[in-house]
Design a protein around this motif. Structure first.
Motif, PDB file in Angstrom:
ATOM      1  N   GLN A  44       0.841  -1.185   0.000  1.00  0.00           N
ATOM      2  CA  GLN A  44       0.000   0.000   0.000  1.00  0.00           C
ATOM      3  C   GLN A  44       0.881   1.241   0.000  1.00  0.00           C
ATOM      4  O   GLN A  44       1.690   1.422   0.919  1.00  0.00           O
ATOM      5  N   GLU A  72       8.049   3.561  -8.363  1.00  0.00           N
ATOM      6  CA  GLU A  72       6.636   3.227  -8.152  1.00  0.00           C
ATOM      7  C   GLU A  72       6.430   1.974  -7.297  1.00  0.00           C
ATOM      8  O   GLU A  72       5.292   1.656  -6.941  1.00  0.00           O
ATOM      9  N   ALA A 132       6.340   1.610  -1.186  1.00  0.00           N
ATOM     10  CA  ALA A 132       5.097   1.315  -0.464  1.00  0.00           C
ATOM     11  C   ALA A 132       5.450   0.617   0.846  1.00  0.00           C
ATOM     12  O   ALA A 132       6.599   0.232   1.068  1.00  0.00           O
ATOM     13  N   LYS A 145      -3.051   5.427  -2.086  1.00  0.00           N
ATOM     14  CA  LYS A 145      -3.454   4.399  -3.051  1.00  0.00           C
ATOM     15  C   LYS A 145      -4.098   3.218  -2.334  1.00  0.00           C
ATOM     16  O   LYS A 145      -3.908   3.010  -1.144  1.00  0.00           O
ATOM     17  N   GLU A 146      -4.834   2.437  -3.105  1.00  0.00           N
ATOM     18  CA  GLU A 146      -5.456   1.234  -2.554  1.00  0.00           C
ATOM     19  C   GLU A 146      -4.423   0.129  -2.383  1.00  0.00           C
ATOM     20  O   GLU A 146      -3.366   0.136  -3.016  1.00  0.00           O
ATOM     21  N   GLU A 165      -2.672  -3.314  -2.999  1.00  0.00           N
ATOM     22  CA  GLU A 165      -2.457  -4.080  -4.226  1.00  0.00           C
ATOM     23  C   GLU A 165      -1.857  -5.431  -3.882  1.00  0.00           C
ATOM     24  O   GLU A 165      -0.809  -5.497  -3.232  1.00  0.00           O
TER      25      GLU A 165
END
Length: 125
Positions: free
Chosen positions: A39, A89, A92, A43-44, A46
């Motif tokens: 996460q 990217e 998280a 953002k949600e 994943e």
């Protein structure tokens, strides 16, 4: 008491590698499919990768396929996530998670019934 404890996160430059480990206790790891989800801020969740209880069946999200490898050692009560060619990217919090019995290997975040406290992975130059 069920516990999932992640380790191995940190800061890495783009293109670098990290290996996450998850120490499982309080249940019989060999009976469960396991996975990792992440996460990022805003953002949600994943589902990143999942692995069947006895191997070798695995699932990878399109975003990480070919770069990440999930594995497990039931004898050592460990689940691993080898992350190569990391990208910004990929930054998280990563969570090790147990998949609820009977849920198969879709790696949907709603399939996880327990997870660890999470560990930060930051990919930045």
């Amino acid at each position: 008491q069920l516990q999932l404890v992640e380790s191995g996160g940190g800061l890495v430059q783009p293109g670098g590698s990290l290996r996450l480990s998850c120490a499982a206790s309080g249940f019989t790891l060999a009976f469960y499919n396991m996975g990792w989800f992440r996460q990022a801020p805003g953002k949600e969740r994943e589902g990143v990768s999942c692995i069947a209880s006895g191997g070798p069946y695995t699932y990878y999200a399109d975003s990480v396929r070919g770069r990440f490898t999930i594995s497990r050692d039931n004898a050592k009560n460990q689940v691993y996530l080898q992350m190569n060619s990391l990208k910004p990217e990929d930054t998280a919090v990563y969570y090790c998670a147990r998949i609820e019995s009977g849920r198969g290997l879709r790696c949907a975040t709603t399939d996880f019934d327990s997870w660890g406290q999470g560990i930060q992975v930051t990919v930045s130059s």
